[in-house]
Design a protein around this motif. Structure first.
Motif, PDB file in Angstrom:
ATOM      1  N   LEU A  79       8.394  -4.874   8.013  1.00 30.93           N
ATOM      2  CA  LEU A  79       8.634  -3.591   7.356  1.00 30.93           C
ATOM      3  C   LEU A  79       8.961  -3.780   5.876  1.00 30.93           C
ATOM      4  O   LEU A  79       8.415  -3.079   5.012  1.00 30.93           O
ATOM      5  CB  LEU A  79       9.763  -2.837   8.058  1.00 30.93           C
ATOM      6  N   CYS A  80       9.820  -4.730   5.584  1.00 28.02           N
ATOM      7  CA  CYS A  80      10.185  -4.985   4.181  1.00 28.02           C
ATOM      8  C   CYS A  80       8.975  -5.434   3.367  1.00 28.02           C
ATOM      9  O   CYS A  80       8.796  -5.004   2.220  1.00 28.02           O
ATOM     10  CB  CYS A  80      11.281  -6.042   4.102  1.00 28.02           C
ATOM     11  N   GLY A  81       8.141  -6.274   3.938  1.00 23.57           N
ATOM     12  CA  GLY A  81       6.935  -6.717   3.235  1.00 23.57           C
ATOM     13  C   GLY A  81       5.979  -5.580   2.956  1.00 23.57           C
ATOM     14  O   GLY A  81       5.441  -5.449   1.848  1.00 23.57           O
ATOM     15  N   MET A  82       5.769  -4.732   3.958  1.00 22.48           N
ATOM     16  CA  MET A  82       4.872  -3.588   3.767  1.00 22.48           C
ATOM     17  C   MET A  82       5.425  -2.621   2.727  1.00 22.48           C
ATOM     18  O   MET A  82       4.685  -2.135   1.867  1.00 22.48           O
ATOM     19  CB  MET A  82       4.647  -2.853   5.085  1.00 22.48           C
ATOM     20  N   LEU A  83       6.714  -2.345   2.784  1.00 21.38           N
ATOM     21  CA  LEU A  83       7.323  -1.430   1.812  1.00 21.38           C
ATOM     22  C   LEU A  83       7.309  -2.023   0.400  1.00 21.38           C
ATOM     23  O   LEU A  83       7.056  -1.311  -0.573  1.00 21.38           O
ATOM     24  CB  LEU A  83       8.747  -1.074   2.233  1.00 21.38           C
ATOM     25  N   GLY A  84       7.563  -3.320   0.307  1.00 21.36           N
ATOM     26  CA  GLY A  84       7.543  -3.980  -1.002  1.00 21.36           C
ATOM     27  C   GLY A  84       6.172  -3.929  -1.646  1.00 21.36           C
ATOM     28  O   GLY A  84       6.032  -3.558  -2.817  1.00 21.36           O
ATOM     29  N   GLY A  85       5.148  -4.282  -0.887  1.00 27.37           N
ATOM     30  CA  GLY A  85       3.783  -4.214  -1.409  1.00 27.37           C
ATOM     31  C   GLY A  85       3.359  -2.793  -1.698  1.00 27.37           C
ATOM     32  O   GLY A  85       2.669  -2.517  -2.684  1.00 27.37           O
ATOM     33  N   SER A  86       3.799  -1.858  -0.849  1.00 22.03           N
ATOM     34  CA  SER A  86       3.455  -0.448  -1.038  1.00 22.03           C
ATOM     35  C   SER A  86       4.128   0.159  -2.264  1.00 22.03           C
ATOM     36  O   SER A  86       3.629   1.123  -2.824  1.00 22.03           O
ATOM     37  CB  SER A  86       3.852   0.362   0.201  1.00 22.03           C
ATOM     38  N   CYS A  87       5.246  -0.376  -2.677  1.00 17.74           N
ATOM     39  CA  CYS A  87       5.898   0.100  -3.902  1.00 17.74           C
ATOM     40  C   CYS A  87       5.269  -0.531  -5.148  1.00 17.74           C
ATOM     41  O   CYS A  87       5.227   0.102  -6.209  1.00 17.74           O
ATOM     42  CB  CYS A  87       7.387  -0.233  -3.874  1.00 17.74           C
ATOM     43  N   ALA A  88       4.781  -1.745  -5.029  1.00 19.58           N
ATOM     44  CA  ALA A  88       4.193  -2.424  -6.188  1.00 19.58           C
ATOM     45  C   ALA A  88       2.912  -1.735  -6.646  1.00 19.58           C
ATOM     46  O   ALA A  88       2.651  -1.650  -7.852  1.00 19.58           O
ATOM     47  CB  ALA A  88       3.920  -3.888  -5.855  1.00 19.58           C
ATOM     48  N   VAL A  89       2.125  -1.232  -5.726  1.00 18.78           N
ATOM     49  CA  VAL A  89       0.844  -0.612  -6.085  1.00 18.78           C
ATOM     50  C   VAL A  89       1.031   0.660  -6.922  1.00 18.78           C
ATOM     51  O   VAL A  89       0.436   0.780  -7.999  1.00 18.78           O
ATOM     52  CB  VAL A  89      -0.026  -0.371  -4.837  1.00 18.78           C
ATOM     53  N   PRO A  90       1.848   1.640  -6.488  1.00 20.23           N
ATOM     54  CA  PRO A  90       2.026   2.812  -7.368  1.00 20.23           C
ATOM     55  C   PRO A  90       2.745   2.465  -8.674  1.00 20.23           C
ATOM     56  O   PRO A  90       2.499   3.108  -9.702  1.00 20.23           O
ATOM     57  CB  PRO A  90       2.838   3.792  -6.526  1.00 20.23           C
ATOM     58  N   GLY A  91       3.601   1.447  -8.661  1.00 20.73           N
ATOM     59  CA  GLY A  91       4.234   1.008  -9.899  1.00 20.73           C
ATOM     60  C   GLY A  91       3.205   0.481 -10.885  1.00 20.73           C
ATOM     61  O   GLY A  91       3.245   0.774 -12.084  1.00 20.73           O
ATOM     62  N   PHE A  92       2.248  -0.271 -10.376  1.00 22.96           N
ATOM     63  CA  PHE A  92       1.162  -0.788 -11.204  1.00 22.96           C
ATOM     64  C   PHE A  92       0.287   0.355 -11.713  1.00 22.96           C
ATOM     65  O   PHE A  92      -0.064   0.412 -12.896  1.00 22.96           O
ATOM     66  CB  PHE A  92       0.337  -1.784 -10.387  1.00 22.96           C
ATOM     67  N   MET A 118       6.946   8.483 -21.427  1.00 22.32           N
ATOM     68  CA  MET A 118       8.069   7.629 -21.076  1.00 22.32           C
ATOM     69  C   MET A 118       8.411   7.751 -19.596  1.00 22.32           C
ATOM     70  O   MET A 118       8.897   6.809 -19.009  1.00 22.32           O
ATOM     71  CB  MET A 118       9.266   8.009 -21.957  1.00 22.32           C
ATOM     72  N   THR A 119       8.118   8.926 -19.006  1.00 22.61           N
ATOM     73  CA  THR A 119       8.417   9.128 -17.593  1.00 22.61           C
ATOM     74  C   THR A 119       7.643   8.148 -16.725  1.00 22.61           C
ATOM     75  O   THR A 119       8.183   7.607 -15.762  1.00 22.61           O
ATOM     76  CB  THR A 119       8.085  10.573 -17.169  1.00 22.61           C
ATOM     77  N   LEU A 120       6.367   7.914 -17.065  1.00 22.17           N
ATOM     78  CA  LEU A 120       5.564   6.975 -16.278  1.00 22.17           C
ATOM     79  C   LEU A 120       6.103   5.555 -16.401  1.00 22.17           C
ATOM     80  O   LEU A 120       5.987   4.760 -15.463  1.00 22.17           O
ATOM     81  CB  LEU A 120       4.096   7.035 -16.696  1.00 22.17           C
ATOM     82  N   LEU A 121       6.683   5.236 -17.544  1.00 22.29           N
ATOM     83  CA  LEU A 121       7.268   3.912 -17.721  1.00 22.29           C
ATOM     84  C   LEU A 121       8.476   3.720 -16.793  1.00 22.29           C
ATOM     85  O   LEU A 121       8.640   2.660 -16.190  1.00 22.29           O
ATOM     86  CB  LEU A 121       7.672   3.716 -19.184  1.00 22.29           C
ATOM     87  N   TYR A 122       9.270   4.774 -16.665  1.00 20.57           N
ATOM     88  CA  TYR A 122      10.407   4.705 -15.741  1.00 20.57           C
ATOM     89  C   TYR A 122       9.930   4.674 -14.288  1.00 20.57           C
ATOM     90  O   TYR A 122      10.541   4.012 -13.446  1.00 20.57           O
ATOM     91  CB  TYR A 122      11.354   5.888 -15.955  1.00 20.57           C
ATOM     92  N   THR A 123       8.853   5.395 -14.011  1.00 21.27           N
ATOM     93  CA  THR A 123       8.269   5.366 -12.665  1.00 21.27           C
ATOM     94  C   THR A 123       7.800   3.954 -12.341  1.00 21.27           C
ATOM     95  O   THR A 123       8.035   3.439 -11.248  1.00 21.27           O
ATOM     96  CB  THR A 123       7.096   6.364 -12.575  1.00 21.27           C
ATOM     97  N   HIS A 124       7.125   3.330 -13.308  1.00 18.97           N
ATOM     98  CA  HIS A 124       6.664   1.948 -13.150  1.00 18.97           C
ATOM     99  C   HIS A 124       7.839   1.019 -12.865  1.00 18.97           C
ATOM    100  O   HIS A 124       7.818   0.260 -11.891  1.00 18.97           O
ATOM    101  CB  HIS A 124       5.932   1.505 -14.423  1.00 18.97           C
ATOM    102  N   ALA A 125       8.852   1.090 -13.700  1.00 20.64           N
ATOM    103  CA  ALA A 125      10.013   0.206 -13.546  1.00 20.64           C
ATOM    104  C   ALA A 125      10.723   0.454 -12.210  1.00 20.64           C
ATOM    105  O   ALA A 125      11.108  -0.499 -11.518  1.00 20.64           O
ATOM    106  CB  ALA A 125      10.980   0.411 -14.703  1.00 20.64           C
ATOM    107  N   GLY A 126      10.855   1.709 -11.833  1.00 24.24           N
ATOM    108  CA  GLY A 126      11.530   2.031 -10.575  1.00 24.24           C
ATOM    109  C   GLY A 126      10.785   1.504  -9.360  1.00 24.24           C
ATOM    110  O   GLY A 126      11.379   0.850  -8.493  1.00 24.24           O
ATOM    111  N   PHE A 127       9.486   1.776  -9.306  1.00 27.56           N
ATOM    112  CA  PHE A 127       8.706   1.300  -8.166  1.00 27.56           C
ATOM    113  C   PHE A 127       8.694  -0.226  -8.092  1.00 27.56           C
ATOM    114  O   PHE A 127       8.793  -0.811  -7.015  1.00 27.56           O
ATOM    115  CB  PHE A 127       7.270   1.823  -8.231  1.00 27.56           C
ATOM    116  N   MET A 128       8.563  -0.874  -9.237  1.00 26.77           N
ATOM    117  CA  MET A 128       8.518  -2.342  -9.232  1.00 26.77           C
ATOM    118  C   MET A 128       9.859  -2.956  -8.817  1.00 26.77           C
ATOM    119  O   MET A 128       9.892  -3.916  -8.052  1.00 26.77           O
ATOM    120  CB  MET A 128       8.096  -2.869 -10.605  1.00 26.77           C
ATOM    121  N   CYS A 129      10.944  -2.387  -9.285  1.00 25.10           N
ATOM    122  CA  CYS A 129      12.263  -2.907  -8.897  1.00 25.10           C
ATOM    123  C   CYS A 129      12.531  -2.667  -7.411  1.00 25.10           C
ATOM    124  O   CYS A 129      13.048  -3.555  -6.721  1.00 25.10           O
ATOM    125  CB  CYS A 129      13.363  -2.293  -9.752  1.00 25.10           C
ATOM    126  N   ILE A 130      12.161  -1.495  -6.923  1.00 23.92           N
ATOM    127  CA  ILE A 130      12.334  -1.214  -5.490  1.00 23.92           C
ATOM    128  C   ILE A 130      11.440  -2.130  -4.664  1.00 23.92           C
ATOM    129  O   ILE A 130      11.870  -2.682  -3.641  1.00 23.92           O
ATOM    130  CB  ILE A 130      12.055   0.276  -5.196  1.00 23.92           C
TER     131      ILE A 130
END
Length: 129
Positions: A40-53, A1-13
């Motif tokens: 900066l926002c674009g790079m951070l957004g894309g960089s958060c989507a990858v670990p969330g995935f 379940m922790t990975l699911l929260y990690t996924h949701a957190g990274f994707m929302c951020i």
């Protein structure tokens, strides 16, 4: 379940950073710093989507589940691809000046589409849990 929260957190951020990048590009162009903030926002957004995935893929693998069995999964794959592609296209428009109009159009539309897809997918994801 922790990975699911990690996924949701990274994707929302990631979604929030991409949304902030859109807001900066749309409403702050008169400021001298708008492009740096947008970049900066674009790079951070894309960089958060990858670990969330990666977190959700790992979670499904560890649970022995099946990938891409819901619309949330399919939309998520497209959203992550676009979340990475939009900032790359933004950088490419400055590198390949001879194709700037076509690349800029792809950059703008991929950014808009990824925001819509991520918002839809956040709502779909809430229904899964």
């Amino acid at each position: 379940m922790t990975l699911l929260y990690t996924h949701a957190g990274f994707m929302c951020i990631g979604f929030m950073f991409l949304l902030a990048g859109f807001i900066v590009a749309r409403f702050m162009k008169r400021k001298t710093w708008w492009l740096k903030a947008h970049r900066l926002c674009g790079m951070l957004g894309g960089s958060c989507a990858v670990p969330g995935f990666c977190a959700v893929v790992l979670d499904i693998v560890l649970a022995g589940g099946q990938h891409l069995r819901t619309p949330h999964g399919y939309i998520g794959v497209v959203a992550v691809i676009l979340a990475v592609a939009a900032p790359l296209l933004g950088f490419m428009q400055f590198r390949f000046r001879e194709h700037i109009q076509a690349i800029r159009r792809l950059h703008v539309w991929s950014g808009r589409i990824v925001l819509i897809l991520m918002l839809i997918n956040i709502i779909l994801g809430l229904a899964i849990v």
